[in-house]
Design a protein around this motif. Sequence first.
Motif, PDB file in Angstrom:
ATOM      1  N   UNK A  51     -24.088 -18.495  26.050  1.00 39.30           N
ATOM      2  CA  UNK A  51     -23.502 -17.305  26.655  1.00 39.30           C
ATOM      3  C   UNK A  51     -24.609 -16.517  27.335  1.00 39.30           C
ATOM      4  N   UNK A  52     -24.398 -16.186  28.607  1.00 35.82           N
ATOM      5  CA  UNK A  52     -25.401 -15.399  29.336  1.00 35.82           C
ATOM      6  C   UNK A  52     -24.678 -14.531  30.359  1.00 35.82           C
TER       7      UNK A  52
ATOM      8  N   UNK B 176     -38.865 -14.530  30.273  1.00 37.39           N
ATOM      9  CA  UNK B 176     -38.866 -14.468  28.819  1.00 37.39           C
ATOM     10  C   UNK B 176     -37.415 -14.335  28.382  1.00 37.39           C
ATOM     11  N   UNK B 177     -37.020 -15.058  27.335  1.00 41.79           N
ATOM     12  CA  UNK B 177     -35.632 -14.974  26.881  1.00 41.79           C
ATOM     13  C   UNK B 177     -35.565 -14.453  25.449  1.00 41.79           C
ATOM     14  N   UNK B 178     -34.402 -13.882  25.136  1.00 45.88           N
ATOM     15  CA  UNK B 178     -34.149 -13.312  23.829  1.00 45.88           C
ATOM     16  C   UNK B 178     -32.831 -13.889  23.314  1.00 45.88           C
ATOM     17  N   UNK B 179     -32.881 -14.526  22.152  1.00 44.67           N
ATOM     18  CA  UNK B 179     -31.707 -15.169  21.572  1.00 44.67           C
ATOM     19  C   UNK B 179     -30.994 -14.191  20.652  1.00 44.67           C
ATOM     20  N   UNK B 180     -29.666 -14.123  20.811  1.00 39.82           N
ATOM     21  CA  UNK B 180     -28.852 -13.187  20.051  1.00 39.82           C
ATOM     22  C   UNK B 180     -27.592 -13.883  19.549  1.00 39.82           C
ATOM     23  N   UNK B 181     -26.893 -13.217  18.639  1.00 48.16           N
ATOM     24  CA  UNK B 181     -25.597 -13.743  18.192  1.00 48.16           C
ATOM     25  C   UNK B 181     -24.620 -13.713  19.368  1.00 48.16           C
TER      26      UNK B 181
ATOM     27  N   UNK C 136     -19.175 -19.814  22.157  1.00 43.30           N
ATOM     28  CA  UNK C 136     -20.605 -19.994  22.410  1.00 43.30           C
ATOM     29  C   UNK C 136     -21.368 -20.230  21.112  1.00 43.30           C
ATOM     30  N   UNK C 137     -22.467 -20.959  21.229  1.00 39.14           N
ATOM     31  CA  UNK C 137     -23.357 -21.184  20.087  1.00 39.14           C
ATOM     32  C   UNK C 137     -24.352 -20.051  19.917  1.00 39.14           C
ATOM     33  N   UNK C 138     -24.801 -19.479  21.010  1.00 38.64           N
ATOM     34  CA  UNK C 138     -25.723 -18.347  20.970  1.00 38.64           C
ATOM     35  C   UNK C 138     -25.596 -17.595  22.292  1.00 38.64           C
ATOM     36  N   UNK C 139     -26.152 -16.402  22.320  1.00 40.31           N
ATOM     37  CA  UNK C 139     -26.215 -15.615  23.553  1.00 40.31           C
ATOM     38  C   UNK C 139     -27.673 -15.451  23.934  1.00 40.31           C
ATOM     39  N   UNK C 140     -27.953 -15.446  25.222  1.00 42.68           N
ATOM     40  CA  UNK C 140     -29.324 -15.278  25.688  1.00 42.68           C
ATOM     41  C   UNK C 140     -29.371 -14.190  26.752  1.00 42.68           C
ATOM     42  N   UNK C 141     -30.419 -13.398  26.690  1.00 39.07           N
ATOM     43  CA  UNK C 141     -30.722 -12.450  27.762  1.00 39.07           C
ATOM     44  C   UNK C 141     -32.040 -12.894  28.387  1.00 39.07           C
TER      45      UNK C 141
END
Length: 281
Positions: free
Chosen positions: A102-103, A48-53, A59-64
């Motif tokens: 970004x990860x 499962x991923x979570x999109x963040x600033x 980077x366009x977005x950060x993912x966890x």
Amino acid sequence: MATLRFSQVDVFSSHGLLGNPLAVVHDADDLTDDDLAAFARWTNLSETTFLLRPTDPAADYRVRIFTTGGELPFAGHPTLGSAHAWLDAGGEPLHTDKIVQECGVGLVTVRRGERLSFAAPPLLRSGPVEPGYAAQILEALGLEDDQVLGMAWVDNGPGWVGIELATAQEVLAVEPRLHLSAHLKVGLVGRWLQPEQTGKDVEVRAFYGDGTAFEEDPVTGSLNAGIAQWLIGEGRLPARYVAGQGARRHRDGRVHVESRDAQVWVGGDVVTTVAGTVRIG
């Protein structure tokens, strides 16, 4: 309790329900680590991923990226699925031809074209597998030494070991001994002898355990990236090929691999299967 946009997508499949599902929560900046872990356990998907600033201006977005057991620094199908979900939600990348994610391993480029493809990150560990661990892996998979054409670390975050067998049929025939496999993260690859009939050049299987359970992943971007870096690098696979994965899980995933200018790209189709909102926290 926060109400957030939610997507569930199918990665490495152009028709849906045949690839690897991924849950994506958008705008998750205000969730706690406990919230992220609890929701990932609840979805009960492989990731499962979570999109963040983003915190990096490039980077366009950060993912966890979370499994049911914890967080990963990188994974392949979550990268493609997250990029698709971000674009589908109206994300506007800094560059028209690519997305920069970004990860945990840093910045990963996702190329836009006929399908999304990510630039394989550098291997964190490569080279020969220690003899004792190699023997443990072969015993757990029920393989003999003379069946193995090659074995190497192909770890780009999750901890993969790659094993090359002679044929796709041998890969599909493997029956892991579950009581010996709980800690393994290992992938198999073998060639299809008549790829023009199958539409696949190789067949891949991925097995992983967290110490308590052992699973076969339907379709695995990170493993395919590591295998490509290993076997293209050694001249044992061509610079462009299609890998099939998921047949033993009743899936029909397709991973499109290409090596260009010393960079391996791993691509796949993505379709949205669920879209709505979730309440978390």
